[in-house]
Scaffold this active site. Structure first.
Site, short mmCIF file in Angstrom:
data_model
loop_
_atom_site.label_atom_id
_atom_site.label_comp_id
_atom_site.label_asym_id
_atom_site.label_seq_id
_atom_site.Cartn_x
_atom_site.Cartn_y
_atom_site.Cartn_z
N ASP A 171 0.99 -1.14 -0.04
CA ASP A 171 0.05 0.09 -0.18
C ASP A 171 0.88 1.05 -0.25
OD1 ASP A 171 -2.34 -1.43 0.20
OD2 ASP A 171 -2.32 -1.80 2.46
N ASP A 190 -6.92 -1.27 -4.58
CA ASP A 190 -8.34 -0.84 -3.57
C ASP A 190 -9.13 0.13 -4.25
OD1 ASP A 190 -6.99 -2.67 -1.80
OD2 ASP A 190 -5.66 -1.03 -1.20
#
Length: 199
Positions: free
Chosen positions: A145, A179
């Site tokens: 991330d 995401d």
């Protein structure tokens, strides 16, 4: 939208997702961050997520393996849903949404399945692709991330019940391109629900 075009969309999202993750893994160490264009509210901040959304994990020795296998089964179901929607000539809203969700899910599965055996760890160092000392095992990789938008940080007003006077950050989630694709697909299904499922 034809099945070919849907697969092209999935492929493009996957390429952007994986290129961005590999770049971050091979140029940043965990916890390192930079401001994009000098902006406080847009940062690249590298973390790795061991489990589900917001860092939630399934406890136990086989929790990570179970989560990865569950994701693979779910992707099979989403892939079938996309194929069936194209076959039934469903709304383009629905097909685009499913394609984005599929791309995002596959993007994060790639991390979980392969990253543990193709990268060394990123703690206090930049990782090496195809390392001789991988940090994990098959199906036990961590999801990369990096997108961080801390739009506002400060103390909440003291008159607020429970949280008053405490530090607060909006928006403090750190996420990746996969995401974003999943969230966009779900957002399309919610906002354009009638158009997506109209037929």
């Amino acid at each position: 939208m034809s099945l070919k075009k849907a697969y092209i969309l999935v492929f493009l999202v996957l390429i952007i997702d994986q290129v961005s993750k590999i770049y971050i893994k091979t140029h940043f160490f965990i916890g390192e961050s930079i401001k994009v264009m000098g902006l406080d509210w847009f940062q690249i901040h590298f973390i790795e997520n061991e489990g589900m959304a917001w860092g939630a994990v399934i406890p136990g020795e086989y929790g990570k393996l179970f989560l990865t296998l569950f994701r693979i089964v779910a992707v099979g179901g989403i892939g079938w849903w996309l194929w069936d929607s194209v076959r039934k000539n469903a709304s383009n809203y629905l097909k685009v949404a499913i394609a984005l969700i599929l791309a995002g899910a596959v993007g994060n599965i790639i991390d979980s399945v392969f990253y543990g055996v193709i990268f060394n760890d990123s703690y206090h160092q930049v990782a090496t692709l195809f390392s001789d000392e991988p940090y994990g095992r098959w199906f036990h990789g961590e999801v990369v991330d990096m997108l961080y938008f801390p739009i506002w940080e400060g103390n909440l007003p003291s008159w607020l019940p429970v949280w008053g006077g405490k530090p607060f950050s909006f928006f403090n989630a750190i996420f990746n391109v996969a995401d974003v694709a999943i969230s966009t697909g779900v957002g399309i299904l919610i906002v354009f629900n009638k158009k997506a499922f109209g037929k």
